[in-house]
Design an enzyme around this catalytic site. Structure first.
Site, short mmCIF file in Angstrom:
data_model
loop_
_atom_site.label_atom_id
_atom_site.label_comp_id
_atom_site.label_asym_id
_atom_site.label_seq_id
_atom_site.Cartn_x
_atom_site.Cartn_y
_atom_site.Cartn_z
N GLU A 34 -41.90 12.88 -57.28
CA GLU A 34 -42.99 13.47 -56.51
C GLU A 34 -44.33 13.23 -57.18
OE1 GLU A 34 -42.71 14.01 -53.24
OE2 GLU A 34 -41.13 15.44 -53.72
N SER A 68 -48.11 14.44 -25.19
CA SER A 68 -47.14 14.99 -26.14
C SER A 68 -46.52 16.27 -25.59
CB SER A 68 -47.80 15.29 -27.48
OG SER A 68 -46.91 16.06 -28.27
N GLY A 127 -44.51 19.26 -44.06
CA GLY A 127 -44.40 18.35 -45.20
C GLY A 127 -43.21 17.43 -45.10
N SER A 129 -43.36 14.76 -43.17
CA SER A 129 -43.98 13.51 -42.74
C SER A 129 -44.04 13.30 -41.23
CB SER A 129 -43.25 12.31 -43.36
OG SER A 129 -43.57 12.22 -44.69
N ASP A 175 -44.16 7.90 -47.74
CA ASP A 175 -43.73 8.46 -46.46
C ASP A 175 -43.50 7.35 -45.43
OD1 ASP A 175 -44.25 10.74 -47.83
OD2 ASP A 175 -46.06 11.28 -46.71
C1 GLA Z 1 -47.37 13.23 -49.64
C2 GLA Z 1 -47.96 11.82 -49.61
C3 GLA Z 1 -47.04 10.85 -50.36
C4 GLA Z 1 -46.71 11.36 -51.76
C5 GLA Z 1 -46.24 12.81 -51.70
C6 GLA Z 1 -46.06 13.40 -53.08
O1 GLA Z 1 -46.17 13.27 -48.93
O2 GLA Z 1 -48.11 11.39 -48.29
O3 GLA Z 1 -47.66 9.59 -50.41
O4 GLA Z 1 -47.80 11.21 -52.62
O5 GLA Z 1 -47.15 13.63 -50.99
O6 GLA Z 1 -45.01 12.78 -53.74
#
Ligand code: GLA
Length: 390
Positions: A34, A68, A127, A129, A175
């Site tokens: 991370e 959407s 979180g 993505s 991501d």
């Molecule tokens: C977010 C960002 C990634 C990465 C993570 C931390 O998800 O989009 O690119 O930096 O945080 O690991």
């Protein structure tokens, strides 16, 4: 597929014709590694089976029109295919605009508008993505419907560019890479310095991965994400006055310890120490998973969380409460926050038989300490962004 059938009906209702294509792009979890992806280090993410669906058809005009199911009150958002500008009123459709703009810049012109209806089941702001999922969804949709000759890595880079330059979030490549390259039951060990990667099977025997959602929204732009990034750059610059390195990811722990006195402040030392130790942990963790040593893998996950809590300071009371409660449960191999932190989600590897007890125990403790309930989902590792053809 039920989900897609529902979207097809809604498409007809909203756009007055049948869609011709269907697509899916996943969300992602990161097993370990991370805040290493902008430090030239390793990450170890996988795509999950929750994500974003789209159905679409060309519309014969010069307009892109998007709807959407997650924001029905917004109605149809439309923009001219030549309009390359970020506009606030285009809301979430700006992600699509960004993808279109950078595809155009790479020489892939669009000649006709497309109607697109989407629905995501990634919890909003969790979180996992959802934005990379949307970028890759639109990328693959345009690739297939326009017959573009693209490598998957091109789409991943375009997704990242949308995030960095169009939306103004200074994130790394993890991501988009996970969402673009993911594969069922497989994690991707990615070297963010070279973009070389290895697919490693995730075999957890009688364990499952549980996603724990703090329900605290994590907004990257507003958060301290960019600040952490600059702190790492500052620490790197100080180390570079003595060491010939391009990124913190090049350092092993021994060399780092020998040179830590080059860094001027306690805070910068802590940030850099996380980047260096997390990178080493990620490499070791991938080896442990490969060799089937799940106990060692779980311990590295725990250490990762501690480092993110104490050195990188990106966890916060909600994530710490979930993860610390998880550590105390029977049948837990390891638990850590996943993604950027500051809220969002954590993951735990838990014995299948213990799943229900785990969820109720951790859930109770969280609600008691934080004052509102967390959410739990069993993560299934699935494929990357793709066209759906039945
Ligand atoms: C977010 C960002 C990634 C990465 C993570 C931390 O998800 O989009 O690119 O930096 O945080 O690991």
């Amino acid at each position: 597929m039920e989900q897609v059938d529902k979207l097809k009906k809604s498409f007809k209702k909203n756009f007055g014709m049948e869609p011709t294509h269907s697509f899916f792009a996943p969300g992602r979890i990161n097993l370990i590694g991370e805040h290493t992806d902008y430090n030239g280090g390793f990450v170890f993410p996988c795509a999950i089976t929750i994500g974003t669906y789209a159905v679409a058809a060309k519309n014969g005009s010069k307009e892109m029109r998007l709807f959407s199911e997650n924001f029905p009150e917004i109605g149809i958002l439309s923009f001219d295919i030549e309009d390359d500008l970020y506009r606030k009123e285009h809301g979430w459709a700006n992600y699509a605009k960004g993808v279109l703009k950078y595809l155009k810049e790479a020489g892939h012109d669009l000649h006709e508008g497309i109607d697109i209806l989407i629905e995501g089941n990634i919890p909003n702001g969790s979180g996992l993505s959802s934005s990379a999922s949307l970028e890759l969804l639109i990328g693959v949709l345009l690739e297939k419907m326009e017959n573009l000759q693209l490598e998957r890595l091109d789409l991943i880079q375009i997704g990242k560019k949308v995030e960095n330059e169009f939306m103004g979030v200074n994130s790394g490549i993890m991501d988009q890479f996970a969402v673009g390259m993911g594969e069922k039951d497989t994690a991707l060990l990615l070297d963010t310095n070279t973009l070389q990667y290895e697919k490693i099977p995730v075999e957890l025997d009688d364990h499952v991965i549980i996603i724990m959602n703090t329900k605290k929204r994590r907004e990257l732009v507003d958060s301290k994400y960019n600040e952490r990034r600059s702190e790492c750059e500052a620490a790197l610059a100080e180390l570079q006055s003595k060491l010939n390195i391009q990124s913190l990811g090049e350092l092993d722990e021994k060399t780092f310890d020998e040179n830590i006195n080059m860094i001027s402040t306690e805070t910068l030392m802590k940030r850099a120490r996380h980047a260096v130790t997390e990178n080493q942990r990620t490499i070791t963790a991938a080896e442990k998973l490969k060799s089937g040593d799940l106990n060692a893998f779980g311990k590295l996950m725990n250490q990762s969380h501690i480092s993110l809590r104490d050195d990188y300071e990106v966890t916060g009371i909600e994530l710490d409460t979930l993860v610390e409660a998880a550590w105390d449960q029977p049948g837990v191999l390891g638990a850590r926050m996943t993604g950027a932190g500051f809220g969002g989600c954590a993951i735990a590897i838990v014995k299948k038989d213990e799943t229900n007890t785990f969820i109720s125990q951790v859930g109770d403790r969280y609600e008691k300490e934080i004052g509102y309930p967390a959410e739990f989902y069993i993560a299934e590792i699935g494929d990357g962004a793709k066209e759906l053809t039945e």
